[in-house]
Design a protein around this motif. Structure first.
Motif, PDB file in Angstrom:
ATOM      1  N   LYS A 256     -31.085 -63.477 -58.205  1.00 39.23           N
ATOM      2  CA  LYS A 256     -31.079 -64.883 -57.810  1.00 39.23           C
ATOM      3  C   LYS A 256     -31.631 -65.711 -58.976  1.00 39.23           C
ATOM      4  CE  LYS A 256     -34.306 -66.147 -54.838  1.00 39.23           C
ATOM      5  NZ  LYS A 256     -35.236 -66.226 -53.692  1.00 39.23           N
TER       6      LYS A 256
ATOM      7  N   PRO B  95     -28.394 -65.779 -53.591  1.00 37.45           N
ATOM      8  CA  PRO B  95     -28.338 -64.526 -54.346  1.00 37.45           C
ATOM      9  C   PRO B  95     -26.903 -64.065 -54.637  1.00 37.45           C
ATOM     10  CG  PRO B  95     -28.854 -64.066 -52.063  1.00 37.45           C
ATOM     11  CD  PRO B  95     -28.863 -65.556 -52.213  1.00 37.45           C
TER      12      PRO B  95
ATOM     13  N   PHE C 287     -33.261 -59.870 -56.755  1.00 35.77           N
ATOM     14  CA  PHE C 287     -33.237 -60.230 -55.330  1.00 35.77           C
ATOM     15  C   PHE C 287     -33.700 -59.020 -54.499  1.00 35.77           C
ATOM     16  CE2 PHE C 287     -30.683 -60.856 -51.308  1.00 35.77           C
ATOM     17  CZ  PHE C 287     -31.500 -61.833 -50.782  1.00 35.77           C
TER      18      PHE C 287
END
Lengths: 161, 161, 161
Positions: free
Chosen positions: A56, A84, A128
């Motif tokens: 992300k 993400p 992420f």
């Protein structure tokens, strides 16, 4: 070893160093994590063999269509993707800068919810859910990364150039 | 070897095992073919170094924009591409699941007729004309893949975690 | 070594040969540069482990949606991208053709100013600012690349097939 007859292509044989399987946890910076391993293990040169996971807050830049050399900031487009996104590829190498510090040159590709893939020269990205990397050390002397005046981008230089 | 001082980054040195050049024929499943090699050659850990060719009936998933952790099915988008498409990248690794069985974590990128690249976490894909893979064995102990409760996705865990 | 029980998957163990770190300068052809190294160093089989940089005048082709085997020119779409574009991936291998000459099978991915990634089977591309490649030699006997009549594309064949 060095191709000194043709200034268009430079190459050097290297020896295989250590090999590392790496897992980076959520919220960590990809660039800082790789630099941290390089620092702790005293890795001077390395290449990423594989990287998958999810990311992300991806910061990357691409070259403007029709841009001329040298590559300057005005000739780049900067993108920030909150995500993400699935991390599909992180390619590149670690080569010492003129300061002797590890310098990462990394290009990233990641996919949006639609499946469309976006990518470019990575400034940084945050993990992420997970990131699994295979990183191997290259043992060779006489290379460093510094700014190419003609290209306008930091690139590998061989000592004999 | 293990970075136990920083829980954000885990890594382990591995030794190089066997190296394989692989060709998969039209109509075969990528996932089943890789699992079949792992099974016949008793490969516990491996990484894909290179994969090109062409594919059809690609099943993949991507993460929905704005999704939170953990990654659940509801936070994923599932895509099926009939193709055929050029296979541009298949990245990932084989690590044993808790059951001891080979477990593949693979991300794919492929291009449409337009040249646009699509990709994501691959469930499976069928070989169209050919698929050429370079796969190498990683020799190391103390890793397996299981579900990350926080991430919501099966990921590598190191024994000491 | 050879999986002769299942005609769907062929594979062979190879030994690691020499390893090269390569830098290609602006204006050079990627394909000619790689062939030049293969020729000077007498490399028969190799695989690209990593490639990043930037490119222009990228010539590639993709498969038309819904195409059947064999892949013929009429079933391909040809693209030329003037760029410049970030080079995000160059994957593939060098395997001798029937003539004994090095034959490159390369797939490329590159990003436009928008960050969108395009790719396909690469005919050739020109280096824009720089290109950094890690190339390793595979030591094995009994493979060559020739045209697959069923697939319609030049692919790796194992001697025992």
């Amino acid at each position: 070893m060095m191709d000194s007859n043709d200034k268009g292509v430079w190459y050097k044989e290297y020896k295989q160093g250590r090999r590392f399987l790496v897992k980076i946890r959520p919220g960590e910076s990809l660039v800082e994590s790789i630099k941290q391993i390089a620092s702790k293990e005293v890795i001077h040169n390395a290449v990423i063999l594989s990287a998958i996971g999810s990311v992300k807050n991806v910061h990357l830049n691409d070259i403007k269509s029709g841009a001329k050399l040298p590559i300057t900031s005005a000739r780049l487009t900067f993108h920030e993707l909150e995500g993400p996104l699935e991390l599909l590829s992180l390619s590149g190498n670690i080569v010492p800068a003129e300061s002797g510090q590890a310098n990462c040159h990394l290009h990233i590709m990641a996919s949006k919810s639609s499946g469309d893939v976006v990518g470019g020269h990575m400034q940084d990205a945050e993990v992420f859910a997970t990131c699994e990397i295979v990183l191997v050390e290259l043992v060779l002397e006489g290379i460093e990364r510094h700014l190419s005046k003609s290209g306008g981008t930091p690139t590998i230089f061989f000592a004999e150039e």
